[in-house]
Design a protein around this motif. Structure first.
Motif, short mmCIF file in Angstrom:
data_model
loop_
_atom_site.label_atom_id
_atom_site.label_comp_id
_atom_site.label_asym_id
_atom_site.label_seq_id
_atom_site.Cartn_x
_atom_site.Cartn_y
_atom_site.Cartn_z
N LYS A 1 48.01 35.18 -117.88
CA LYS A 1 48.04 36.08 -116.63
C LYS A 1 48.21 35.47 -115.29
O LYS A 1 48.45 35.93 -114.32
CB LYS A 1 47.12 37.10 -116.87
N GLY A 2 47.99 33.86 -115.47
CA GLY A 2 47.99 33.12 -114.54
C GLY A 2 46.89 33.31 -113.42
O GLY A 2 46.86 33.17 -112.21
N LEU A 3 45.81 33.64 -113.96
CA LEU A 3 44.42 34.09 -113.34
C LEU A 3 43.58 32.87 -113.30
O LEU A 3 42.27 32.89 -112.92
CB LEU A 3 43.78 35.31 -113.73
N CYS A 4 43.93 31.87 -113.77
CA CYS A 4 43.00 30.36 -113.84
C CYS A 4 43.43 29.35 -113.02
O CYS A 4 44.63 29.23 -112.84
CB CYS A 4 43.19 30.03 -115.36
N PRO A 5 42.66 28.63 -112.50
CA PRO A 5 43.12 27.66 -111.44
C PRO A 5 43.73 26.42 -112.42
O PRO A 5 43.34 26.53 -113.52
CB PRO A 5 41.63 27.00 -111.18
N LEU A 6 44.68 25.94 -111.82
CA LEU A 6 45.49 24.90 -112.49
C LEU A 6 44.43 23.62 -112.84
O LEU A 6 43.58 23.46 -112.10
CB LEU A 6 46.48 24.37 -111.64
N THR A 7 44.53 23.04 -113.98
CA THR A 7 43.78 21.89 -114.10
C THR A 7 44.16 20.78 -113.47
O THR A 7 45.33 20.71 -113.05
CB THR A 7 43.83 21.45 -115.70
N PRO A 8 43.36 19.52 -113.12
CA PRO A 8 43.80 18.41 -112.51
C PRO A 8 45.10 17.93 -113.24
O PRO A 8 46.07 17.45 -112.52
CB PRO A 8 42.87 17.42 -112.69
N LYS A 9 45.07 17.76 -114.59
CA LYS A 9 46.38 17.35 -115.13
C LYS A 9 47.55 18.08 -114.85
O LYS A 9 48.87 17.71 -114.65
CB LYS A 9 46.22 17.19 -116.66
N GLU A 10 47.52 19.40 -114.80
CA GLU A 10 48.74 20.28 -114.62
C GLU A 10 49.02 20.28 -113.15
O GLU A 10 50.41 20.30 -113.02
CB GLU A 10 48.12 21.88 -114.92
N VAL A 11 48.33 19.84 -112.30
CA VAL A 11 48.51 19.63 -110.99
C VAL A 11 49.40 18.50 -110.81
O VAL A 11 50.22 18.67 -109.92
CB VAL A 11 47.18 19.66 -110.06
N GLY A 12 48.92 17.49 -111.29
CA GLY A 12 49.63 16.19 -111.54
C GLY A 12 51.02 16.33 -112.02
O GLY A 12 52.01 15.83 -111.44
N ILE A 13 51.29 17.07 -113.09
CA ILE A 13 52.55 17.41 -113.61
C ILE A 13 53.26 18.34 -112.81
O ILE A 13 54.58 18.03 -112.23
CB ILE A 13 52.61 18.15 -115.07
N PHE A 14 52.78 19.44 -112.08
CA PHE A 14 53.48 20.17 -111.20
C PHE A 14 53.77 19.46 -109.82
O PHE A 14 55.03 19.40 -109.48
CB PHE A 14 52.37 20.99 -110.54
N LEU A 15 53.30 18.58 -108.99
CA LEU A 15 53.61 17.80 -107.82
C LEU A 15 54.71 16.76 -108.36
O LEU A 15 55.49 16.45 -107.68
CB LEU A 15 52.65 17.28 -107.39
#
Length: 260
Positions: A59-73
């Protein structure tokens, strides 16, 4: 931070209490998940005790993990040399989790690594003052990215809008989770195609002028208050059209972007 050039301020809401409260355990060990569940069950003023972590994430209700943020940026096109300031408390999992972000962006900084221990002494026993330091650095950053839409993230977003719509990238966690799950399943790889999808999703989520969102049509009472976008998150138009010139510029931008 400014003395060494541009930087991104990342409000990385991956602290122990945040994960326990939200019930988000994706990427954690069974032992860590049990630890967080125990905290939630034993915190009296938290009303919800049983949470399905998988449903929360979808549902998109969780904070992104550090790894996910890295991939995102990385997928947004930021080079590995980009300096990132972590505006947050102690990250759950410590250096091991931060290392997952550093795989993409080695230059990671925090107030504890920039300021000396002596400089932080006056603030160290006051969590709100330590958070205020992160708030100031976040407001003044070249780019602000929150991994979760908490109160501080919304306040920083609104403050940056008030100061001239400074670039603030709000991750669409629900859409990103679907992409990350495809990565995990091997259906897609990090690369040009993946980056194009991420960029397309976020081209209108970067702090450009837009009018504050009202409640859905027909909403009444408390539901109307709950569903209306907070004034401090987006003070447009109330606090951003005080002069004919400012009003004209904002109106033109909104028209060009199809918001009016």
């Amino acid at each position: 931070m400014r003395s060494n050039g541009p930087y991104i301020s990342l409000h990385l809401r991956y602290e122990k209490d945040m994960l326990a409260f939200s019930g988000c355990t994706y990427g954690l060990t069974d032992e860590e998940a049990d630890d967080l569940t125990s905290i939630r069950e034993n915190t009296v003023h938290w009303k919800i005790k049983i949470i399905n972590s998988t449903e929360q994430r979808v549902k998109g209700l969780c904070p992104l993990t550090p790894k996910e943020v890295g991939i995102f940026l990385h997928s947004l096109g930021y080079p590995s040399s980009t300096r990132i300031y972590i505006a947050a408390g102690e990250i759950y999992g410590g250096s091991q989790r931060i290392a997952e972000l550093q795989t993409y962006f080695p230059s990671i900084m925090r107030k504890e690594t920039i300021a000396s221990a002596e400089e932080l002494v006056p603030f160290s026993n006051h969590s709100s003052q330590m958070a205020a330091l992160d708030y100031i650095v976040s407001v003044e950053s070249d780019v602000f990215v929150p991994s979760y839409s908490g109160n501080m993230a919304r306040a920083v977003e609104g403050h940056r809008r008030f100061l001239g719509h400074r670039k603030t990238i709000i991750p669409d966690r629900k859409e990103l989770v679907m992409l990350f799950d495809k990565l995990d399943a091997g259906e897609i790889q990090v690369g040009p195609k993946f980056s194009r999808e991420v960029m397309e999703i976020h081209k209108r989520r970067q702090g450009a002028p837009r009018k504050r969102k009202g409640p859905p049509t027909g909403t009444k009472g408390k539901d109307r208050y709950r569903t209306e976008e907070a004034f401090y998150t987006n003070p447009l138009p109330d606090c951003l059209c005080q002069s004919p010139l400012t009003s004209s510029l904002v109106e033109t931008t909104l028209k060009n972007r199809g918001h009016v």
